[in-house]
Design an enzyme around this catalytic site. Structure first.
Site, PDB file in Angstrom:
ATOM      1  CG  ASN A  84       3.130 -10.557  20.394  1.00  0.00           C
ATOM      2  OD1 ASN A  84       2.470 -11.295  19.964  1.00  0.00           O
ATOM      3  ND2 ASN A  84       4.167 -11.360  21.294  1.00  0.00           N
ATOM      4  NE  ARG A 116       5.909 -13.232  18.819  1.00  0.00           N
ATOM      5  CZ  ARG A 116       6.720 -12.659  19.617  1.00  0.00           C
ATOM      6  NH1 ARG A 116       7.371 -11.596  18.867  1.00  0.00           N
ATOM      7  NH2 ARG A 116       7.231 -13.198  20.488  1.00  0.00           N
TER       8      ARG A 116
END
Length: 766
Positions: free
Chosen positions: A38, A20
């Site tokens: 996620n 990320r």
């Protein structure tokens, strides 16, 4: 300006690897807006901007994917732009069932974190639990998906302000590093004696441990996936004391050295072996030991190969830094699994104090819980390619990609070197090494591994595949599971495994060469040529080794002299009355009984095992009459070979009554004749190895013509013999055959669960 919005769903190993923040940096670079988070479906990315900005984002994304990421699928669709969006955000994870993300294996400490723990000005100086998104524990501390701190064993360590700032800063390499910690807020170390009395904490514990090791002490050290038993590898008395207490008299002991230069000083490392040692998985690598290595002679008494690994946790690095001040040269430490022989590796502090109290003098403990036992992986290099001996830490739970999609199937593995396998779509998840299911402790490990693997994958098997042997604990588990059960013969499972690894669909000739496995005819197989058709799901036994009796059944596997007697009995060769065979001198009394057992065929099942052939030759040459660990006799036989010898014994292929047989009795007869004539055992061993390779190659050529099939798959524990592992594929290639070998799993019984699960998927295909 024309705005567009793209949505990506990315699946695979993309959690806990800095994915990320990597996306965030790529978005900042391209000046796009959007979000990343996620989700159960995978990592969701939405980006919005002008076409040239989105193109730059995609180019940056593809060029700078994190090294630990493993992308399986990458789906993109176009969405309507969102008006008023002015930033790119990292959002919190969302939970749910049926996720498509993978947990990363544990990863060795990265260079940046090593620099941190060696910098006196850094707040993590000599801190034994330093990590970032590029390294550290993953699988062994993960309780559930999603991989967030609350789902790991770090949940009980609240982050201090400094660590929290790192954790929340997308531009920091510790952004969302779930095990992130420091000396203020993270796990602690302490050293105790057997009674639990504290002898030192944190840095003092490391200093005390280093002194104890240099003084010959035995330390039980809590690591990443369990405990190690540690001692000075240069101290012969310490090594022997460890062997005596651990009840491991001859089996090789692995060592850890500080760096690659230290490894080179002890072993003649090839480039491929050095690459394995320094890989992020940091496995144990079997390498040729130098004769002047200066180590205790009892580390690997049966072979010239030594198991070596490099430090892979901050604790290892800090300990070796401390040892370097002791003035003992390049220090080497024995690092062997923290258990008694045949038991699972110890996991928790109390468990270790109880189970290892009779072995270790002191215990280096910490309070970060290990949730999953995971031994060190072991590999060797064969023809410049890695071959697994044991697959565990650093590699599991990374999946094996399959040739096709299919239902969820559980393979429960065999008795020895057990692993489990669960399929999920086009992927197979083979567990870490579990061990031999001959003890209740190992069976408990088996059950907890099955539950955890099923939980983190969030799947429900539709069927379970098990071995034919009715007495295996894995078979009993399958039959009691309440799931539909599919039996699969041991050696066909071997071949299904190597075919699955190679994504091979179609017909192949499989050579399954190992110890013993119950055949579908009630005899014990182990030297088999098999036809496997994965499209028609067809199995056929094409050929076998010569059958001999195993006098005493399982006793023959522990006492190879019995096997030598059985081969000679099958050849109608008897010891001269005036000159008993010298290799039977230590077994004279028992030999009379075994002779009667063979004559009367009492408790002497027939076997075509390749492994038992090696054992018999080793015993008759006086190398190993009784084993203390599996494969010992064969290891000694391989180790003594005269590599300059060019002679090759004959090993014919014969056919009778519809049976094709590799005449290994003929091969053994030549071994015996030259031994009787006083030939050097080193030359005999070499001629035997080359003769077996030649016979197997000619057998495969014959079967290829009979079956109109040019693909040969090789599996079984005998393929860990380096001479066969290198020489047999070459011989087959020389005859124009295509050869498939294991790449991602060991050829030994650890691959069985994959073969079972892959077979189950084929059977259940709609």
């Amino acid at each position: 300006m024309l705005m567009q919005r793209w949505k990506w769903i990315i699946t695979g190993g993309v959690q806990g690897v800095g994915f990320r923040p990597f996306v965030y940096k790529a978005a900042l670079h391209a000046r796009v807006t959007g979000r990343v988070l996620n989700t159960p479906e995978g990592v969701l990315i939405e980006v919005q901007g002008a076409p040239d900005q989105l193109g730059l984002f995609e180019d940056t994304f593809q060029a700078t994917i994190p090294p630990l990421a493993r992308i399986v699928t990458w789906d993109r669709e176009t969405l309507d732009p969102l008006p008023g969006e002015d930033a790119f955000q990292i959002l919190k994870s969302t939970g749910g069932h049926g996720h498509q993300v993978l947990i990363s294996p544990d990863v060795a400490t990265c260079d940046d974190c090593i620099a941190d723990i060696r910098d006196p000005e850094n707040r993590r100086y000599r801190y034994a639990f330093t990590n970032c998104t590029n390294c550290g524990p993953r699988y062994t501390i993960t309780r559930a998906i999603p991989y967030d701190r609350a789902c790991t064993s770090m949940s009980c360590f609240p982050l201090c302000p400094d660590c929290l700032e790192e954790y929340e800063n997308p531009l920091d390499r510790r952004f969302h590093a779930q095990p992130n910690a420091c000396p203020v807020c993270g796990p602690k170390l302490w050293l105790t004696d057997r009674t639990g009395r504290t002898l030192g904490e944190n840095d003092d514990a490391i200093r005390a441990t280093a002194r104890l090791l240099m003084d010959g002490g035995l330390v039980a050290m809590k690591g990443l996936g369990g405990f190690h038993l540690v001692c000075n590898a240069r101290d012969q008395e310490a090594v022997q004391r460890l062997r005596d207490r651990k009840k491991r008299q001859d089996k090789p002991l692995a060592i850890m050295v500080r760096d690659l230069d230290a490894a080179r000083s002890l072993c003649a490392l090839r480039e491929a072996e050095g690459d394995l040692l320094t890989s992020r998985q940091r496995p144990i690598v079997l390498a040729q030991a130098r004769p002047d290595r200066g180590l205790a002679p009892g580390l690997s008494p049966d072979t010239a190969y030594l198991g070596v690994m490099l430090p892979y946790t901050p604790l290892h690095h800090v300990l070796f830094d401390e040892l370097s001040h002791c003035g003992a040269g390049p220090t080497a430490l024995v690092m062997t699994s923290g258990n008694l022989s045949s038991e699972p590796i110890c996991l928790g502090n109390r468990e270790a104090l109880q189970r290892l109290g009779s072995i270790a003098d002191t215990f280096l403990l910490h309070n970060r819980d290990i949730l999953i036992r995971c031994d060190d992986s072991v590999l060797r290099v064969v023809d410049e390619r890695p071959q697994f001996i044991r697959r565990a830490r650093g590699y599991t739970p990374a999946p094996i990609d399959l040739a096709q999609d299919g239902p969820v199937v559980l393979g429960v593995g065999p008795l020895l070197k057990n692993t489990l396998c669960l399929t999920k779509g086009r992927q197979a998840f083979v567990s870490q090494h579990i061990g031999d299911l001959e003890h209740l402790e190992a069976y408990g490990f088996f059950r907890e591994t099955r539950a955890h693997l099923q939980d983190i994958l969030q799947v429900q098997p539709q069927a379970v595949v098990h071995d034919l042997h009715p007495d295996f604990l894995s078979t009993a588990f399958a039959r009691e599971s309440g799931l539909p059960c599919l039996p699969l013969q041991h050696h066909f499972a071997h071949i299904h495994a190597v075919l699955a690894e190679n994504k091979y669909m179609g017909t192949a000739i499989g050579l399954a060469l190992d110890g013993v496995g119950l055949g579908d005819d009630g005899t014990l197989w182990g030297g088999e040529a098999l036809l496997v058709d994965t499209q028609k799901i067809r199995h056929q036994r094409l050929a076998r080794f010569s059958q001999v009796m195993l006098p005493g059944g399982d006793a023959a596997t522990r006492e190879p002299w019995r096997l030598a007697r059985a081969f000679l009995h099958a050849l109608n060769i008897h010891a001269p009355a005036d000159k008993p065979w010298p290799w039977l001198a230590d077994f004279a009394g028992a030999d009379k009984v075994v002779g009667q057992v063979l004559e009367r065929r009492i408790n002497s099942p027939l076997s075509s095992s390749c492994g038992r052939l090696f054992d018999a030759v080793s015993a008759m040459l006086g190398l190993c009459g009784r084993i203390s660990y599996e494969g010992q006799a064969a290891i000694r036989l391989e180790a003594i070979q005269d590599k300059d010898e060019k002679g090759v014994y004959t090993c014919s292929v014969i056919e009778y009554e519809g049976i094709v047989e590799l005449d290994t009795l003929e091969l053994f007869a030549q071994v015996h004749a030259e031994w009787l004539g006083g030939e050097c055992p080193a030359k005999i061993s070499r001629r035997f190895h080359l003769g077996l390779i030649d016979g197997l190659a000619r057998l495969c050529v014959l079967l290829a013509e009979k079956c109109s099939c040019r693909t040969v798959a090789l599996s079984g524990g005998v393929m860990q013999n380096l001479t066969l592992a290198a020489g047999l594929p070459r011989a087959l290639h020389a005859h124009g055959l295509t050869v498939l070998t294991h790449r991602e799993l060991p050829p030994n019984d650890a691959c069985i669960s994959l073969g079972q699960a892959a077979y189950g998927q084929l059977v259940l295909q709609p």
